[in-house]
Enzyme design. Structure first.
Site, short mmCIF file in Angstrom:
data_model
loop_
_atom_site.label_atom_id
_atom_site.label_comp_id
_atom_site.label_asym_id
_atom_site.label_seq_id
_atom_site.Cartn_x
_atom_site.Cartn_y
_atom_site.Cartn_z
N HIS A 138 56.64 8.72 32.90
CA HIS A 138 55.59 9.85 33.44
C HIS A 138 55.77 10.96 32.40
O HIS A 138 57.07 11.18 32.18
CB HIS A 138 56.22 9.88 34.90
CG HIS A 138 55.17 11.33 35.44
ND1 HIS A 138 55.30 12.75 35.17
CD2 HIS A 138 54.40 11.10 36.55
CE1 HIS A 138 54.52 13.15 36.12
NE2 HIS A 138 53.86 12.30 36.72
N ASP A 142 65.36 9.13 36.44
CA ASP A 142 64.18 9.67 36.96
C ASP A 142 63.75 8.82 38.37
O ASP A 142 63.23 7.95 38.35
CB ASP A 142 62.71 9.74 36.18
CG ASP A 142 61.71 10.46 36.81
OD1 ASP A 142 61.77 10.55 38.13
OD2 ASP A 142 60.45 10.53 36.29
N GLN A 145 60.16 7.96 42.07
CA GLN A 145 59.67 7.00 42.91
C GLN A 145 60.48 6.01 43.60
O GLN A 145 60.16 5.18 44.37
CB GLN A 145 58.56 6.18 41.89
CG GLN A 145 57.64 6.90 41.38
CD GLN A 145 56.49 7.39 42.36
OE1 GLN A 145 56.61 6.84 43.36
NE2 GLN A 145 55.50 8.10 41.80
N LYS A 200 57.49 13.24 47.90
CA LYS A 200 57.00 12.05 47.74
C LYS A 200 58.07 11.22 48.81
O LYS A 200 57.87 10.07 48.62
CB LYS A 200 57.40 11.53 46.27
CG LYS A 200 56.36 11.86 45.28
CD LYS A 200 56.99 11.13 43.82
CE LYS A 200 56.34 12.05 42.76
NZ LYS A 200 54.94 12.30 42.48
N CYS A 218 49.33 10.27 34.81
CA CYS A 218 50.43 11.10 33.86
C CYS A 218 51.20 10.01 33.05
O CYS A 218 52.54 10.24 32.95
CB CYS A 218 51.29 11.76 34.89
SG CYS A 218 50.20 13.35 35.67
N1 7TS Z 1 58.57 11.21 37.76
C1 7TS Z 1 58.04 10.06 38.19
C2 7TS Z 1 58.25 8.43 37.99
C3 7TS Z 1 56.58 10.37 38.83
O1 7TS Z 1 56.10 9.57 39.45
C4 7TS Z 1 56.37 11.70 38.99
C5 7TS Z 1 54.96 12.20 39.70
C6 7TS Z 1 57.07 12.64 38.53
C7 7TS Z 1 58.25 12.24 37.56
C8 7TS Z 1 56.80 14.12 38.75
O2 7TS Z 1 57.10 14.67 39.90
P1 7TS Z 1 56.62 16.11 40.30
O3 7TS Z 1 56.87 16.04 41.94
O4 7TS Z 1 57.81 17.08 39.61
O5 7TS Z 1 55.09 16.50 39.92
N2 7TS Z 1 54.03 11.18 39.68
C9 7TS Z 1 52.92 11.27 40.44
C10 7TS Z 1 52.06 10.32 40.39
O6 7TS Z 1 52.18 9.14 40.03
N3 7TS Z 1 50.94 10.60 40.76
O7 7TS Z 1 50.76 12.02 41.07
C11 7TS Z 1 52.12 12.25 40.64
#
Ligand code: 7TS
Length: 412
Positions: A124, A201, A204, A227, A367
């Site tokens: 990401h 990371d 997910q 999430k 992303c």
């Molecule tokens: N890393 C991974 C693997 C992610 O899927 C996401 C967000 C992030 C980091 C960042 O998370 P945040 O909470 O800091 O924004 N992924 C997604 C997605 O797949 N669609 O919208 C956000």
């Protein structure tokens, strides 16, 4: 809970019973963010009604209650990921902020000219851009691990890319586009063999799989509350104490100090050193309630349910000749995220058409633009599941997806 009944679970999620465009909502955008059960909403409401105050300041009763609620949440996170100590759990805004904290504090102080940082092509943007910043500032090299034709990571690739020059490896445990679950424990072993640190990371993975930071031997691990059934605006950075202790602060200001003089300051102990300013206590309380909710059901059971949904959806999608799936076939190597394309149809058209059936899915680059380029696609459509999704919802989705090409004038 011994037997899992998804229809009972759904009663806890008021948002899911909505009607969208005249059809019952089918929410398949869980990799982006999830919905909240009543238990989480209730705990946040209770906190706001009975305990709200600025924690870590003053000794009045509400201040003590707010501090207690915040620290109880930290302990809950510690147990959930099996960290050794609660002080190794730092609250952040989200996974992105946690990755930036590591990059700016650890990366900028430890990475030197000529060092190598290794990440995977499916990361990401939040796990790419901070490392680009470090590599540019320190004249280090950012190297990528590439995937096999079946969207997995081969250990020979890991062995070839992690070298004596590698100082840091940062990898998602599960791809938000492909659904691939990567062998981070084995990658951590390679990283440690050459004296590098590993950042996981887990944005997910923590919501869907049992994650044990000691078992993985992760040096750092990050995730976001939103999430995993918790509110937006709360995230977690886990770091091993010895690493966090040698790192300089990321943000400075209130709450992270010991003493402040006119021209200098000393910093608080962990975890406060990395939590400048008033924290998101209601977010932390919500995260703790989400952890309680998930733990009561059991993450293994959640994962099993998602595997069943994923296997069913993959089977149904495979029956449609003009659909291509990007991700491993083998459900044992993946989680409940499925990216696909519908031949000759732009993913944004796909998303708009299925929306008329009440189906919420994601279209775009997710992303992960370097991955899109690697796959040679401009964008994909993506469905992603959570514990409250059902096989019947997949049937509605399949019905909606079969209508897309008719809508766009392809006949079938
Ligand atoms: N890393 C991974 C693997 C992610 O899927 C996401 C967000 C992030 C980091 C960042 O998370 P945040 O909470 O800091 O924004 N992924 C997604 C997605 O797949 N669609 O919208 C956000």
């Amino acid at each position: 809970m011994s037997s899992f009944n998804v229809h009972e679970i759904r009663k806890d999620f008021v948002t899911l019973s909505q009607v969208v465009n005249g059809r019952p909502l089918v929410y398949f955008d869980n990799a982006a963010t999830t919905h909240k059960p009543s238990a989480v909403l209730e705990q946040v409401r209770l906190y706001n009604e009975k305990m709200h105050a600025n924690p870590n300041r003053g000794a009045h009763t509400l201040g003590v209650l707010a501090t207690q609620a915040y620290e109880d949440a930290r302990e809950k996170v510690r147990a959930f990921i099996n960290a050794k100590e609660a002080q190794e759990v730092i609250f952040t805004k989200n996974a992105t902020e946690a990755l930036n904290l590591i990059a700016y504090s650890y990366g900028m102080s430890q990475i030197e000219v000529g060092d190598e940082i290794v990440i995977c092509i499916s990361e990401h943007h939040s796990n790419i851009l901070p490392w680009q910043q470090v590599a540019q500032a320190k004249k280090a090299t950012l190297k990528y691990l590439y995937l096999t034709p079946d969207y997995r990571l081969d250990m020979t690739e890991v062995e070839a890319k992690i070298t004596e020059k590698t100082k840091l490896v940062s990898i998602a445990q599960m791809s938000n586009v492909l659904g691939t679950i990567y062998p981070v424990k084995e990658i951590a072993e390679y990283a440690h063999k050459v004296g590098a640190v590993i950042v996981v990371d887990a944005a997910q993975s923590v919501p869907h799989l049992t994650v044990d930071v000691q078992e993985l031997d992760a040096d750092f691990l990050v995730f976001s509350g939103h999430k995993m059934l918790a509110p937006m605006g709360i995230g977690v950075l886990y770091g091993k104490r010895n690493l966090l202790e040698k790192m300089p602060p990321f943000l400075t200001g209130g709450d992270m100090i010991e003493y402040v003089e006119e021209q200098s300051a000393t910093f608080a102990e962990l975890p406060n050193k990395f939590e400048a300013g008033t924290p998101n206590v209601e977010g932390a309380v919500g995260l703790a309630a989400a952890i309680d909710y998930l733990t009561a059901i059991g993450l293994e059971i959640v994962h099993q349910h998602e595997l069943e949904l994923t296997a069913y959806a993959l089977e149904k999608l495979k029956e449609i000749p003009y659909i291509k799936v990007y991700g491993p076939d083998n459900v044992k190597q993946r989680g409940g995220v499925i990216s696909f394309s519908v031949a000759n149809c732009h993913p944004h058209d796909v998303a708009s058409i299925v929306d008329t059936y009440g189906v919420a899915l994601r279209a775009g680059h997710h992303c992960a633009q370097p991955l899109m380029k690697y796959l040679q696609v401009p964008a994909t459509s993506r469905i992603s599941f959570y514990l409250y999704n059902t096989l019947e919802e997949i049937d509605v989705f399949i019905e909606s997806i079969k209508s897309v090409r008719k809508w766009l004038g392809y006949g079938s």
